[in-house]
Design an enzyme around this catalytic site. Structure first.
Site, PDB file in Angstrom:
ATOM      1  N   GLU A  45     -11.638  -0.294  -0.892  1.00 34.63           N
ATOM      2  CA  GLU A  45     -12.794   0.619  -1.667  1.00 34.63           C
ATOM      3  C   GLU A  45     -13.666  -0.199  -2.886  1.00 34.63           C
ATOM      4  O   GLU A  45     -14.673  -0.126  -2.948  1.00 34.63           O
ATOM      5  CB  GLU A  45     -12.424   1.835  -1.747  1.00 34.63           C
ATOM      6  N   GLU A  95      -5.300   5.048   4.217  1.00 32.00           N
ATOM      7  CA  GLU A  95      -4.922   6.585   3.781  1.00 32.00           C
ATOM      8  C   GLU A  95      -4.409   7.495   4.589  1.00 32.00           C
ATOM      9  O   GLU A  95      -3.697   8.366   4.277  1.00 32.00           O
ATOM     10  CB  GLU A  95      -6.428   7.344   3.151  1.00 32.00           C
TER      11      GLU A  95
END
Length: 268
Positions: free
Chosen positions: A144, A124
């Site tokens: 995730e 990210e």
């Protein structure tokens, strides 16, 4: 917790000429980001944004094994036990806010130099940069979902915008990793080179950016990030473009070209 750019423990921060280098420095845990690192990075981004002498940033991770594997899960587990770990999107109100992934108006171009793993929040972070250069041994992934989490630092938004939607969903919904070569195929990475060539390759990108007028670079970054419909984009007002338009650099470039000499950029 507050942090000073002169009292850093988890990040190496250097300025040399027009270039700032930011290097995550927790190699023993593959540069996993704990709350202190977020706080130190926030202070660094503030410092860079305020320093008119810095025109480009290089972000990397120490150790040669990872850019960053994202959130420090050991620290997270401790916060779960304390009852302070619940979160969703964004970092408002948390240490290290605003993080780079939420600094949507950050003015300076950032090059992510990725060598090794860029997973979870590390990916990210790279996706929030303007240019990504990676070693051929690097791996990227938003893992995730396999941990009961969500890519809340922008990955769930940025990946479908920067890669074909269905391909992005395949990675998001499975937590699968992609090679550097695959990331380049998808347009997520600008260049892939052997690890021993990575620093020189990044230096080449830095040099090319520094050949450009800094106000032009900032204006281009600002306008491109706006993602407005074209008709609306033409009529919008932009902070950095307003400054560039009336700057001495906007006259220096054409004049230097006609006079057949290198331009002398002033950033004003």
């Amino acid at each position: 917790m507050t942090a000073s750019v002169t009292a850093l423990r988890t990040v190496e921060y250097r300025k040399r000429g027009r270039v700032a280098t930011v290097r995550m420095d927790r190699p023993q845990v593959l540069n996993a980001m704990n709350l202190r690192m977020h706080t130190e990075l926030a202070a660094i981004w503030d410092d860079i944004a305020a320093d008119d002498d810095i025109w480009v940033v290089v972000l990397s991770g120490k150790g040669g094994r990872a850019f960053s594997v994202g959130q420090d899960l050991k620290e997270l587990t401790g916060r779960i036990d304390e009852g302070t770990a619940r979160s969703s999107f964004g970092s408002a109100g948390k240490p290290g806010y605003p993080r780079l992934t939420e600094r949507f108006d950050f003015p300076k171009p950032i090059i992510a130099e990725v060598d090794g793993y860029a997973l979870g929040g590390g990916f990210e972070l790279a996706l929030a940069c303007d240019i990504i250069v990676a070693s051929d041994a690097s791996e990227f992934g938003l893992t995730e979902a396999r941990l009961g989490l969500i890519p809340g630092a922008g990955g769930v938004f940025r990946l479908p915008r920067q890669a074909p939607h269905r391909v992005a969903m395949g990675y998001l919904l499975t937590g699968r990793r992609m090679s550097a070569a695959r990331a380049a195929e998808l347009g997520l990475v600008n260049e892939v080179v052997a690890a021993e060539e990575l620093a020189a390759c990044v230096a080449g990108w830095v040099e090319d950016i520094l050949r450009c007028a800094p106000l032009s670079v900032r204006a281009i970054k600002e306008v491109a990030a706006a993602e407005l419909p074209i008709a609306e984009a033409f009529g919008a007002r932009y902070h950095w473009e307003t400054i560039r338009m009336d700057s001495s650099d906007s006259e220096e470039g054409p004049r230097a070209f006609v006079e057949k000499r290198p331009p002398q950029w002033q950033g004003r």
